[in-house]
Write a protein that holds these residues in place. Sequence first.
Motif, PDB file in Angstrom:
ATOM      1  N   ASP A  41       0.748  -1.171   0.127  1.00 16.19           N
ATOM      2  CA  ASP A  41       0.099  -0.047   0.085  1.00 16.19           C
ATOM      3  C   ASP A  41       0.451   1.137  -0.286  1.00 16.19           C
ATOM      4  O   ASP A  41       1.720   1.177   0.759  1.00 16.19           O
ATOM      5  N   ASP A  42       1.052   2.008  -0.737  1.00 16.44           N
ATOM      6  CA  ASP A  42       1.047   3.575  -0.828  1.00 16.44           C
ATOM      7  C   ASP A  42       0.128   4.428  -0.149  1.00 16.44           C
ATOM      8  O   ASP A  42      -0.760   4.810  -0.476  1.00 16.44           O
ATOM      9  N   GLN A  43       0.769   4.994   0.966  1.00 15.75           N
ATOM     10  CA  GLN A  43       0.345   6.647   1.013  1.00 15.75           C
ATOM     11  C   GLN A  43       0.981   7.865   0.272  1.00 15.75           C
ATOM     12  O   GLN A  43       2.257   7.879   1.016  1.00 15.75           O
ATOM     13  N   ARG A  44       0.049   8.684  -0.182  1.00 14.98           N
ATOM     14  CA  ARG A  44       0.717   9.813  -0.972  1.00 14.98           C
ATOM     15  C   ARG A  44       0.276  11.046  -0.390  1.00 14.98           C
ATOM     16  O   ARG A  44      -1.464  11.292   0.021  1.00 14.98           O
ATOM     17  N   ILE A  45       0.661  11.803  -1.022  1.00 19.98           N
ATOM     18  CA  ILE A  45      -0.289  12.567  -0.482  1.00 19.98           C
ATOM     19  C   ILE A  45      -1.297  13.550  -2.142  1.00 19.98           C
ATOM     20  O   ILE A  45      -0.628  13.986  -3.742  1.00 19.98           O
ATOM     21  N   ALA A  46      -1.837  14.475  -1.759  1.00 19.15           N
ATOM     22  CA  ALA A  46      -3.071  14.653  -3.009  1.00 19.15           C
ATOM     23  C   ALA A  46      -3.329  15.711  -2.336  1.00 19.15           C
ATOM     24  O   ALA A  46      -3.252  16.360  -1.580  1.00 19.15           O
ATOM     25  N   VAL A  47      -3.937  16.968  -3.878  1.00 19.21           N
ATOM     26  CA  VAL A  47      -3.827  18.282  -3.314  1.00 19.21           C
ATOM     27  C   VAL A  47      -4.701  18.495  -4.287  1.00 19.21           C
ATOM     28  O   VAL A  47      -4.817  18.110  -5.520  1.00 19.21           O
ATOM     29  N   PHE A  48      -5.876  19.330  -3.208  1.00 16.74           N
ATOM     30  CA  PHE A  48      -7.367  19.816  -4.434  1.00 16.74           C
ATOM     31  C   PHE A  48      -7.867  20.576  -4.552  1.00 16.74           C
ATOM     32  O   PHE A  48      -7.396  21.428  -2.945  1.00 16.74           O
ATOM     33  N   PRO A  49      -7.842  21.598  -5.449  1.00 19.93           N
ATOM     34  CA  PRO A  49      -8.528  23.355  -5.211  1.00 19.93           C
ATOM     35  C   PRO A  49      -9.708  23.248  -4.665  1.00 19.93           C
ATOM     36  O   PRO A  49     -10.439  22.427  -4.883  1.00 19.93           O
ATOM     37  N   LEU A  50      -9.655  24.371  -3.657  1.00 24.78           N
ATOM     38  CA  LEU A  50     -11.378  24.959  -2.968  1.00 24.78           C
ATOM     39  C   LEU A  50     -12.010  25.687  -4.108  1.00 24.78           C
ATOM     40  O   LEU A  50     -11.535  25.976  -4.602  1.00 24.78           O
ATOM     41  N   GLY A  51     -13.288  25.196  -3.724  1.00 20.11           N
ATOM     42  CA  GLY A  51     -14.017  25.828  -5.187  1.00 20.11           C
ATOM     43  C   GLY A  51     -14.318  25.206  -6.708  1.00 20.11           C
ATOM     44  O   GLY A  51     -15.500  25.172  -6.643  1.00 20.11           O
ATOM     45  N   ALA A  52     -13.817  24.192  -5.986  1.00 21.50           N
ATOM     46  CA  ALA A  52     -14.240  23.459  -7.746  1.00 21.50           C
ATOM     47  C   ALA A  52     -15.513  22.269  -7.217  1.00 21.50           C
ATOM     48  O   ALA A  52     -15.413  22.197  -6.290  1.00 21.50           O
ATOM     49  N   ALA A  53     -15.486  21.907  -7.952  1.00 20.54           N
ATOM     50  CA  ALA A  53     -16.398  20.078  -8.231  1.00 20.54           C
ATOM     51  C   ALA A  53     -16.106  19.070  -7.689  1.00 20.54           C
ATOM     52  O   ALA A  53     -14.701  19.095  -8.150  1.00 20.54           O
ATOM     53  N   PRO A  54     -16.696  18.694  -7.222  1.00 15.69           N
ATOM     54  CA  PRO A  54     -16.641  17.603  -5.862  1.00 15.69           C
ATOM     55  C   PRO A  54     -15.817  16.272  -7.010  1.00 15.69           C
ATOM     56  O   PRO A  54     -16.519  16.162  -7.954  1.00 15.69           O
ATOM     57  N   ALA A 108     -10.358   9.920 -10.278  1.00 13.64           N
ATOM     58  CA  ALA A 108     -10.564  11.651 -10.654  1.00 13.64           C
ATOM     59  C   ALA A 108      -9.164  11.481  -9.567  1.00 13.64           C
ATOM     60  O   ALA A 108      -8.473  13.124  -9.648  1.00 13.64           O
ATOM     61  N   VAL A 109      -8.925  11.110  -8.501  1.00 16.61           N
ATOM     62  CA  VAL A 109      -8.193  11.291  -7.349  1.00 16.61           C
ATOM     63  C   VAL A 109      -6.827  11.001  -7.986  1.00 16.61           C
ATOM     64  O   VAL A 109      -6.410   9.875  -8.482  1.00 16.61           O
ATOM     65  N   ALA A 110      -6.242  11.765  -8.237  1.00 16.83           N
ATOM     66  CA  ALA A 110      -4.865  11.818  -8.848  1.00 16.83           C
ATOM     67  C   ALA A 110      -3.636  12.352  -7.430  1.00 16.83           C
ATOM     68  O   ALA A 110      -3.458  13.810  -7.746  1.00 16.83           O
ATOM     69  N   PRO A 111      -2.479  11.717  -6.899  1.00 20.44           N
ATOM     70  CA  PRO A 111      -1.485  11.654  -5.946  1.00 20.44           C
ATOM     71  C   PRO A 111      -0.717  12.767  -6.638  1.00 20.44           C
ATOM     72  O   PRO A 111       0.023  12.612  -7.865  1.00 20.44           O
ATOM     73  N   VAL A 112      -0.095  13.651  -5.982  1.00 19.28           N
ATOM     74  CA  VAL A 112       1.241  14.532  -6.104  1.00 19.28           C
ATOM     75  C   VAL A 112       2.246  14.026  -6.116  1.00 19.28           C
ATOM     76  O   VAL A 112       3.282  14.003  -7.079  1.00 19.28           O
ATOM     77  N   SER A 113       2.182  12.998  -4.691  1.00 18.63           N
ATOM     78  CA  SER A 113       3.945  12.847  -4.499  1.00 18.63           C
ATOM     79  C   SER A 113       3.706  11.479  -5.012  1.00 18.63           C
ATOM     80  O   SER A 113       2.703  10.700  -5.638  1.00 18.63           O
ATOM     81  N   PRO A 114       5.520  10.950  -5.964  1.00 20.15           N
ATOM     82  CA  PRO A 114       5.123   9.789  -6.640  1.00 20.15           C
ATOM     83  C   PRO A 114       5.183   8.891  -5.269  1.00 20.15           C
ATOM     84  O   PRO A 114       5.133   8.124  -5.062  1.00 20.15           O
TER      85      PRO A 114
END
Length: 645
Positions: free
Chosen positions: A166-179, A184-190
Amino acid sequence: MRRSTLSLFLTAATTIAAPALAAPIHGYGGLAISRAGDRIATVEGGDGGGGGSGGHGVVTLRSAADGHVLGTLDPCPTCSYSGLVFGSGDRLAFVARDRTARTATLEVAENGRTTPVATIAGLAATPRFSPDGKRIALLVTIGAAKETGATQAGVRQVGEIGETNDDQRIAVFPLGAAPLAAAAVAPVSPAGRFVYEYDWTPDGAGFVATTALGNGDNNWWVATIDRIDAATGAVTSVAKPATQVDFPRVSPDGKTVAYIGGLMSDFGSVGGDVWTVPLAGGAPTDVTRGAAMTFTSLDWTAAGLQAVALAGDRMQIVALSPGKAPASGFSQPVSLAAGDGKVAFSADGLRSATVVQDFTHAPAIYAGPALAPVQVTHDNDAAPAHVAARSISWRNEGFTVQGWLLSPLGADPAAKMPMIVAVHGGPSAASSPRYYDKGLSTAAIDAGYALFLPNPRGSYGQGEAFTAANRRDFGGGDLRDILAGVDAAERAAPIDDARLGMTGCSYGGFMAMWANTQTNRFKAIVAGAGLSNWISYYGTNGIDQWMTPFFGKTAYDDHKAYEDVSAVYHVATAHTPTFIYVGERDIEVPPTQSIEWWHALRAQGVDSSLVIYPDAGHCVPTQGADISKRSLAWFSRYLTRPAAK
């Protein structure tokens, strides 16, 4: 190597038990304080407030001034909530976990309205708003095969082993956008790099994190401090500490990283000194070297470094300044808890909040000045004390050692009591106060037993040198400290030395097994998820990395050091009847360790019993009532006072 509970510090003393539970205690889970310090959020209701075992609690907003309820949030009646964190204004983020759907949804509440930001097909934890408040980061484990952490029940060992983690990675989401939907979730950390903890850099360009390559359960003990770019995921090394690391925190000016570093045996059981290192990289500096306390959580606010430390039997809230001794405020023999550390601080560092409890007082929220919070909730004020508790200190071989002695209320001072010694897990941990509600936790007390919870060398509370004092000495000095502590308990209370029992789980289970080969002082033993053979353990457990900091070398490079402290090699001197229990899917201490010890005791003709609980993980948290019933029956069989002649 300890029993993991979302509390605490229940590092593995067995709970003995069984009467029906009294009215439930009001719990406060995952406490967070607003950036302005005027509001508090907790998870209340359900399974004691935290939702940790899947119970449904409600996110509750309270005034930090007097604790009154301002409102509640409950967007998912089938979910448990965790990860509470405030942003600017009244914005609050948290994770809603739906175990049936096997999803986790990041929710953001503002102006009383809750909006989903993203849904994760797997696990999610630790949301953090960006410094500008326009984005939010989250730790995600997409398609998780198991719950995060080495103490959780492992996946079945079938098929080709060790090929996927299992990988635990960081994902970043803009606030105010559609859920965002799960796909569609794409983590940023490798991928391939497990992120344990993280903090935004003040410029919002990235994160400072503790990370390790490969298996996250196993490799925390070799984790490094790294910088991760929030846009590209590029990883840059900040430091490779010689210690285990927790609580990476970036200074408000973005120049320095602080962290807690020390000899730690489990992720989440935090203890050590406070260190700093330049964000640009360099040699770490121990800024609390020699302090006779163990630092257990850390924050870096506008007011500077603020921390929580265990000093002897007292939890302290302290401020740290370079070149100066820690400035202590709050200092009481209690346990402290918050969602992100032991105490939550406002952004300016002038206000704090925490959940406080001890053996005789049920949990309450304290809030107020950063170093001097006071009680603001009173939901549990009527909860009575069910045990008598006292802190005991003693000297042994040049060390000051501390422990807790619990006994029945109103016990006859002239009548000697049997006593059960409950050894905590870890070994890097400590037994600290928690409220003993009527029921499972008081059954042994109700049956007339005293309980002794020692914190021998290797424990937290006396400084880093004390914690490291059992390195390459498992079952040596720490067992002698425990036996000296039994003497101290017998001087302090009417304890019957002829009716002593011992119990523990994880490292406490090892000590229970090992003590059987070293002394006949105990007349009955209960060993949970213990280690009987460090050589076979090294080759079969899922977390072999944890042993190297303690033994100095692997079992393959120094097998004698591991053999020397293996109870199976000394079983000829074991005579004490032993009840053994373990979880079938325990990856931290596999059930084979218990089977080996049970087999060895049976071969020696020692009365023993072994129960393996199906599908259970480390220390079998799902079967506490049955373990308690069996444990109390075992002790009652061997510690009952002989009939008068």
